[in-house]
Design an enzyme around this catalytic site. Sequence first.
Site, mmCIF file in Angstrom:
data_model
loop_
_atom_site.group_PDB
_atom_site.id
_atom_site.type_symbol
_atom_site.label_atom_id
_atom_site.label_comp_id
_atom_site.label_asym_id
_atom_site.label_seq_id
_atom_site.Cartn_x
_atom_site.Cartn_y
_atom_site.Cartn_z
ATOM 1 N N GLU A 54 29.079 40.655 104.972
ATOM 2 C CA GLU A 54 29.861 40.501 103.761
ATOM 3 C C GLU A 54 29.245 39.339 102.985
ATOM 4 O O GLU A 54 29.045 38.266 103.561
ATOM 5 C CB GLU A 54 31.329 40.191 104.112
ATOM 6 C CG GLU A 54 32.174 40.097 102.874
ATOM 7 C CD GLU A 54 33.650 39.816 103.145
ATOM 8 O OE1 GLU A 54 34.049 39.758 104.321
ATOM 9 O OE2 GLU A 54 34.375 39.647 102.150
ATOM 10 N N ARG A 278 30.393 38.559 120.415
ATOM 11 C CA ARG A 278 29.800 37.701 119.399
ATOM 12 C C ARG A 278 29.250 36.438 120.048
ATOM 13 O O ARG A 278 29.646 36.073 121.151
ATOM 14 C CB ARG A 278 30.787 37.395 118.284
ATOM 15 C CG ARG A 278 31.976 36.547 118.672
ATOM 16 C CD ARG A 278 33.048 36.538 117.577
ATOM 17 N NE ARG A 278 32.627 35.861 116.375
ATOM 18 C CZ ARG A 278 32.580 36.417 115.160
ATOM 19 N NH1 ARG A 278 32.905 37.679 114.990
ATOM 20 N NH2 ARG A 278 32.207 35.723 114.124
ATOM 21 N N LYS A 288 32.161 31.668 108.933
ATOM 22 C CA LYS A 288 31.812 31.317 107.560
ATOM 23 C C LYS A 288 32.923 30.500 106.914
ATOM 24 O O LYS A 288 32.660 29.621 106.106
ATOM 25 C CB LYS A 288 31.543 32.586 106.759
ATOM 26 C CG LYS A 288 30.153 33.143 107.008
ATOM 27 C CD LYS A 288 29.864 34.374 106.182
ATOM 28 C CE LYS A 288 30.510 35.587 106.776
ATOM 29 N NZ LYS A 288 30.050 36.862 106.209
HETATM 30 P P1 ATP Z 1 32.295 35.134 110.262
HETATM 31 O O1 ATP Z 1 33.423 35.373 111.199
HETATM 32 O O2 ATP Z 1 31.341 34.087 110.683
HETATM 33 O O3 ATP Z 1 32.731 34.956 108.860
HETATM 34 P P2 ATP Z 1 31.864 37.849 109.922
HETATM 35 O O4 ATP Z 1 31.959 38.695 111.118
HETATM 36 O O5 ATP Z 1 32.976 37.843 108.960
HETATM 37 O O6 ATP Z 1 31.437 36.417 110.350
HETATM 38 P P3 ATP Z 1 30.087 39.494 108.488
HETATM 39 O O7 ATP Z 1 29.301 39.151 107.281
HETATM 40 O O8 ATP Z 1 31.207 40.426 108.335
HETATM 41 O O9 ATP Z 1 30.570 38.140 109.107
HETATM 42 O O10 ATP Z 1 29.122 39.935 109.668
HETATM 43 C C1 ATP Z 1 28.023 40.779 109.572
HETATM 44 C C2 ATP Z 1 27.680 41.265 110.951
HETATM 45 O O11 ATP Z 1 27.339 40.160 111.778
HETATM 46 C C3 ATP Z 1 28.861 41.953 111.595
HETATM 47 O O12 ATP Z 1 28.407 43.118 112.232
HETATM 48 C C4 ATP Z 1 29.374 40.947 112.558
HETATM 49 O O13 ATP Z 1 30.007 41.571 113.632
HETATM 50 C C5 ATP Z 1 28.107 40.201 112.961
HETATM 51 N N1 ATP Z 1 28.420 38.843 113.395
HETATM 52 C C6 ATP Z 1 29.129 37.910 112.732
HETATM 53 N N2 ATP Z 1 29.290 36.805 113.469
HETATM 54 C C7 ATP Z 1 28.657 37.033 114.646
HETATM 55 C C8 ATP Z 1 28.465 36.283 115.845
HETATM 56 N N3 ATP Z 1 28.946 35.054 115.985
HETATM 57 N N4 ATP Z 1 27.762 36.854 116.849
HETATM 58 C C9 ATP Z 1 27.261 38.085 116.719
HETATM 59 N N5 ATP Z 1 27.404 38.848 115.633
HETATM 60 C C10 ATP Z 1 28.097 38.343 114.601
HETATM 61 MG MG MG Z 2 33.778 39.435 107.886
#
Ligand code: ATP
Ligand code: MG
Length: 581
Positions: A54, A278, A288
């Site tokens: 995102e 994760r 984020k």
């Molecule tokens: P955050 O919780 O840090 O805001 P998010 O999951 O909202 O992260 P996205 O931009 O939606 O961030 O994530 C893009 C991809 O990266 C998704 O498939 C998500 O599952 C993966 N991802 C995000 N954080 C991690 C992590 N700590 N370890 C592994 N994969 C991750």
């Molecule tokens: Mg997200």
Amino acid sequence: MRMETLEMAGTELTSSADGSEKPERSLNFIEQIIEEDRRTGKHGGRVQTRFPPEPNGYLHIGHAKSICLNFGLALKYGGKCNLRFDDTNPTKEDVEYVESIQEDVKWLGFQWDGLYFASDYFKQLYQWAEKLIQDGLAYVDSQSPEEIAKQRGTASEPGTPSPYRDRSVAENLDLFRRMRAGEFADGAHVLRAKIDLAAVHLIMRDPILYRIRHAHHHRTGDKWCIYPMYDYAHGQCDSIEQVTHSICTLEFETHRRLYDWCIEKLGIFPSHQYEFARLNLTYTVMSKRRLLELVQSGDVSGWDDPRMPTLCGLRRRGYTPEALRAFCERIGVARFNSTIEMAWLEDALRDDLNKRAARVMAVLRPLKLVVTNWPAGEVDWIDAVNNPEDESAGSRKVPFSGTLYIEQDDFMENPPKQFFRLSPGREVRLRYGYLVTCTDVVKDADGKVAEVRCTYDPASRGGNSPDGRKVKATMHWVSAEHALPAEVRLYDHLCRQPDPNDVADGVDWKTTLNPNSLEVIPQAWVEPSLKEAAPGSKYQFERLGYFSLDAKVSKPDHMVFNRSVTLRDSWAKAQKKEGGA
Ligand code: ATP
Ligand code: MG
């Protein structure tokens, strides 16, 4: 036959992104699934993945795990991996993030097949929503989101039907079209799936599919005022792109039911979701939202502050894509959540830089050393090896003269037993230079040692002991007259405790921030060979650690070096000491 075997072996060895040879490891659970799918001919043996960020922040090391996994699988199995921006939430998203994400993925060493945006599919998603309405599988609910949440029920009690649940198809269609046309204010209506209010999984109790949001979207502008929810958009986007293996993190496990429901009811390409754990790292935060908090509060200088676990922060700190990919490979992929020691990440960088970084000498906290028997005005340019791990890196000349700087720590006037470095009467080796013996010291008005005075042995050029006499310590140094000034920034963990989220109720996690995470040395001295150093170039400052010339703030007349990592894990040692071990 022979050729084939050779070719296959070749593919195996170069299948990693950096083309380097990797020892064989057992398959992770997703690779096992893929190999089984290929064996049974599912999707014609095709492998297609995607990385779906995102654009609401900068990528962090957790995303690197997902990137390495998704792109890595496509590379390994001759498939494709798309970069798809999950831009369904206009109020939090921005082109700044879209650009940085692309830069970071490329920097990590990956190239996407297709570049897509969920917003590319808004029209298709909308048409599918109309189809669900027409099939009696979705309805417009005119209650507030709070009311809807209250009716959801609990694990033991079913949800309560909305009074609008049985609206006719015609009325639903009419309302939904008018939602799209902008006739209603935010929150006036939502579109919900009509599934099962008694479903075991709360997510299946008539989840919201669309909401009204009169917000400007960074790509579609003001074209839309209704936006699909993640759960409605994600699976369909995967399906449109014919993604075979949609890999996401474990918190989406229960969402998989809705993912499958949408695809099944719409009768579209059957993408399937797989969840993995994760990445969590000790001594830092990884969401984020939290990272944005740090940027906004000014606790860090920006998303690319070298203390941040963001990819741009790590890059500025001196991390290499090779080190990050090796780290992701080492931590593996599993289905249970765990926290990885920060020390693993640091080790991956040491391993990489040990092979590649040129060695140089720098003195962070200078103490003047005068060689009293050095011929006045003479300078000896001595050969110094650039990298003992890499013969092809060659050597350079470093100037030795009568006035040098050594590290303050390397001298003690009254040393304890275990101290083998310089002290009165003691002989040490100045690396690549000469053996010197301390004769006396000069003190300032406060009685502090301002200068150490030594004699050198002319027969020890190159640092060799001429008669085999034992010299215990080898120290780094620079020639005072030739050294270049440089600012050096030393970093420590962002947070003081391994898990910054482990705070008492009502306590701000930011109280766990490490107040000493940055130490600035305004004027250190580096050897003159660094004069032409390119931004971002990496060095081992002998005995001190790995340092990178800051690509953002360093200037030719004011060099700034970031310490990327120490030579050893000094934190673990310090912790042990504190614990009294
Ligand atoms: P955050 O919780 O840090 O805001 P998010 O999951 O909202 O992260 P996205 O931009 O939606 O961030 O994530 C893009 C991809 O990266 C998704 O498939 C998500 O599952 C993966 N991802 C995000 N954080 C991690 C992590 N700590 N370890 C592994 N994969 C991750
Ligand atoms: Mg997200």
